[in-house]
Design a protein around this motif. Structure first.
Motif, PDB file in Angstrom:
ATOM      1  N   ASP A 247      19.396   2.953  -0.380  1.00 46.96           N
ATOM      2  CA  ASP A 247      18.999   4.158   0.346  1.00 46.96           C
ATOM      3  C   ASP A 247      18.021   3.775   1.455  1.00 46.96           C
ATOM      4  N   VAL A 248      18.000   4.580   2.529  1.00 43.16           N
ATOM      5  CA  VAL A 248      17.055   4.318   3.606  1.00 43.16           C
ATOM      6  C   VAL A 248      16.297   5.588   3.962  1.00 43.16           C
ATOM      7  N   LEU A 249      15.054   5.404   4.358  1.00 47.80           N
ATOM      8  CA  LEU A 249      14.258   6.443   4.994  1.00 47.80           C
ATOM      9  C   LEU A 249      14.330   6.225   6.492  1.00 47.80           C
ATOM     10  N   LEU A 250      14.633   7.273   7.203  1.00 45.35           N
ATOM     11  CA  LEU A 250      14.699   7.250   8.661  1.00 45.35           C
ATOM     12  C   LEU A 250      13.596   8.157   9.176  1.00 45.35           C
ATOM     13  N   PHE A 251      12.685   7.619   9.988  1.00 41.34           N
ATOM     14  CA  PHE A 251      11.562   8.444  10.432  1.00 41.34           C
ATOM     15  C   PHE A 251      11.068   8.011  11.805  1.00 41.34           C
ATOM     16  N   TYR A 252      10.630   9.010  12.566  1.00 42.17           N
ATOM     17  CA  TYR A 252      10.034   8.741  13.866  1.00 42.17           C
ATOM     18  C   TYR A 252       8.683   8.060  13.691  1.00 42.17           C
ATOM     19  N   SER A 253       8.340   7.201  14.642  1.00 41.22           N
ATOM     20  CA  SER A 253       7.091   6.442  14.530  1.00 41.22           C
ATOM     21  C   SER A 253       5.866   7.336  14.575  1.00 41.22           C
ATOM     22  N   ALA A 254       5.994   8.517  15.142  1.00 45.21           N
ATOM     23  CA  ALA A 254       4.841   9.419  15.247  1.00 45.21           C
ATOM     24  C   ALA A 254       4.590  10.214  13.974  1.00 45.21           C
ATOM     25  N   MET A 255       5.428  10.037  12.954  1.00 46.91           N
ATOM     26  CA  MET A 255       5.248  10.780  11.702  1.00 46.91           C
ATOM     27  C   MET A 255       4.054  10.243  10.915  1.00 46.91           C
ATOM     28  N   LEU A 256       3.151  11.134  10.511  1.00 48.83           N
ATOM     29  CA  LEU A 256       2.087  10.737   9.587  1.00 48.83           C
ATOM     30  C   LEU A 256       2.701  10.478   8.217  1.00 48.83           C
ATOM     31  N   HIS A 257       2.352   9.324   7.629  1.00 45.62           N
ATOM     32  CA  HIS A 257       2.908   8.985   6.325  1.00 45.62           C
ATOM     33  C   HIS A 257       1.944   8.082   5.564  1.00 45.62           C
ATOM     34  N   GLY A 258       2.170   7.976   4.267  1.00 42.90           N
ATOM     35  CA  GLY A 258       1.349   7.128   3.413  1.00 42.90           C
ATOM     36  C   GLY A 258       2.003   7.010   2.054  1.00 42.90           C
ATOM     37  N   ALA A 259       1.443   6.145   1.212  1.00 45.16           N
ATOM     38  CA  ALA A 259       2.004   5.926  -0.127  1.00 45.16           C
ATOM     39  C   ALA A 259       0.896   5.439  -1.048  1.00 45.16           C
ATOM     40  N   PRO A 260       0.983   5.751  -2.343  1.00 45.12           N
ATOM     41  CA  PRO A 260      -0.009   5.268  -3.306  1.00 45.12           C
ATOM     42  C   PRO A 260       0.285   3.837  -3.724  1.00 45.12           C
ATOM     43  N   GLY A 261      -0.568   3.322  -4.590  1.00 52.19           N
ATOM     44  CA  GLY A 261      -0.321   2.021  -5.194  1.00 52.19           C
ATOM     45  C   GLY A 261       0.722   2.118  -6.298  1.00 52.19           C
ATOM     46  N   VAL A 262       0.887   1.014  -7.026  1.00 53.41           N
ATOM     47  CA  VAL A 262       1.853   0.948  -8.122  1.00 53.41           C
ATOM     48  C   VAL A 262       1.075   0.663  -9.408  1.00 53.41           C
ATOM     49  N   PRO A 263       1.144   1.536 -10.405  1.00 51.71           N
ATOM     50  CA  PRO A 263       0.332   1.352 -11.615  1.00 51.71           C
ATOM     51  C   PRO A 263       0.786   0.144 -12.431  1.00 51.71           C
ATOM     52  N   PRO A 264      -0.099  -0.385 -13.269  1.00 49.83           N
ATOM     53  CA  PRO A 264       0.253  -1.571 -14.067  1.00 49.83           C
ATOM     54  C   PRO A 264       1.443  -1.363 -14.998  1.00 49.83           C
ATOM     55  N   ASP A 265       1.648  -0.125 -15.471  1.00 48.25           N
ATOM     56  CA  ASP A 265       2.731   0.126 -16.418  1.00 48.25           C
ATOM     57  C   ASP A 265       4.046   0.485 -15.737  1.00 48.25           C
ATOM     58  N   SER A 266       4.092   0.369 -14.407  1.00 50.15           N
ATOM     59  CA  SER A 266       5.325   0.701 -13.707  1.00 50.15           C
ATOM     60  C   SER A 266       6.416  -0.307 -14.053  1.00 50.15           C
ATOM     61  N   PRO A 267       7.643   0.159 -14.337  1.00 51.69           N
ATOM     62  CA  PRO A 267       8.739  -0.781 -14.594  1.00 51.69           C
ATOM     63  C   PRO A 267       9.342  -1.342 -13.315  1.00 51.69           C
ATOM     64  N   HIS A 268       8.834  -0.865 -12.162  1.00 55.45           N
ATOM     65  CA  HIS A 268       9.454  -1.236 -10.897  1.00 55.45           C
ATOM     66  C   HIS A 268       8.451  -1.883  -9.943  1.00 55.45           C
ATOM     67  N   ARG A 269       8.861  -2.947  -9.321  1.00 53.20           N
ATOM     68  CA  ARG A 269       8.198  -3.418  -8.116  1.00 53.20           C
ATOM     69  C   ARG A 269       8.553  -2.431  -6.997  1.00 53.20           C
ATOM     70  N   ARG A 270       7.863  -2.542  -5.862  1.00 52.14           N
ATOM     71  CA  ARG A 270       8.262  -1.720  -4.718  1.00 52.14           C
ATOM     72  C   ARG A 270       8.431  -2.637  -3.516  1.00 52.14           C
TER      73      ARG A 270
END
Length: 319
Positions: A247-270
């Protein structure tokens, strides 16, 4: 980054599962990567999706990048974690926090899989169609890896404020290389691409600068708006989605965005691999406080003059 209520009010844009719609082969067959299918751009993003992208500033497109490409780019990511390039930042280490937040650029100039993906997969043509542009010049590509136990967030920002360009036809295509639950992925402030915001920037490592990126003279710009407060008050709406590999995210460069960290118990890398694309109206803008200073210091100098079209050897058109 505080946890906020996110809204997935719009349907995602489907693309057909399997490879039947993407049979035209890329030049990657020449390079030992095997036979990798080219993206069928019209199947991946139809006219309704283009209109939605223009209105909202960010959309998700499902199963755009086939499994062979995903596997090739995962292998590239693992090689880069061991042997990064000259622009690599390790943000968690710089912050003195746990986990690993790996961030590197211009992988397409060093890794065969990234080179073939950028030039021959059709991802640039997808960006051009989304922007209504005849051209898609690669600005740069960027690998992000957050391991479980990484507290370091991706702070709220837009990309335009970091880049030495001017114009409106500039977007990113962020490819998921792992499963990404929406609460751990990128969130976007709906419609913020229309704000024409240039904000004060800081390095993701937590300080104003790093030894690879210097943002001198950018402190005269306004700070990033308080997105969390705006969401809490109902002023802002956030867009976010669950993602699967391909899957892909498509977004304009002017979009405000952010993301949290990944908790220790997460089954997934990001692991996410982003390509940044410039359309017909983009010109070079040598204003202070952008990534251009760090790029030049490491040998990534486009040699353009202010106002020049972005087309050059460092930023070729691959639409």
């Amino acid at each position: 980054m505080p946890t906020v209520q996110t809204v997935d009010r719009r349907p995602c844009i489907p693309a057909p599962r399997g490879h039947s719609a993407r049979r035209r082969l890329s030049a990657s067959a020449r390079t030992g990567l095997g036979v990798l299918p080219r993206i069928d751009v019209k199947a991946a993003i139809d006219d309704d999706a283009v209109a939605q992208f223009s209105a909202d500033g960010a959309i998700v497109l499902r199963n755009v990048v086939s499994e062979p490409w995903v596997e090739a780019l995962r292998a590239m990511a693992e090689r880069n974690l061991v042997d990064p390039g000259p622009l690599c930042d390790e943000h968690a280490s710089a912050q003195g926090t746990g986990g690993r937040f790996h961030d590197d650029q211009f992988l397409w100039r060093r890794h065969g899989a990234a080179h073939e993906y950028v030039l021959h997969s059709g991802i640039g043509a997808l960006a051009a169609r989304a922007m209504g542009s005849r051209t898609a010049h690669i600005l740069y590509d960027q690998l992000f890896v957050k391991e479980p136990g990484t507290a370091a967030p991706t702070p709220w920002h837009n990309d335009t404020s970091y880049w030495h360009i001017k114009g409106e036809q500039v977007c990113s295509v962020w490819l998921a290389l792992d499963e990404v639950p929406r609460e751990r992925g990128l969130s976007y402030v709906a419609g913020s691409h229309r704000w024409q915001l240039l904000h004060r920037v800081t390095n993701f490592s937590g300080g104003a600068h790093s030894d690879r990126n210097v943002y001198d003279d950018a402190d005269t710009l306004p700070p990033v708006p308080d997105v969390d407060a705006g969401v809490a008050s109902g002023e802002y709406e956030l867009l976010s989605w669950d993602m699967l590999p391909g899957d892909v995210l498509l977004f304009y460069s002017a979009m405000l965005h952010g993301a949290p960290g990944v908790p220790p118990d997460s089954p997934h890398r990001r692991r996410g691999y982003a390509t940044r694309w410039c359309g017909d109206d983009i010109v070079f803008d040598d204003r202070p406080g952008t990534m251009h200073t760090g790029w030049k210091a490491k040998g990534f100098d486009c040699a353009l003059l202010p106002g020049d079209p972005i087309a050059c050897a460092l930023h070729p058109n691959v639409a």
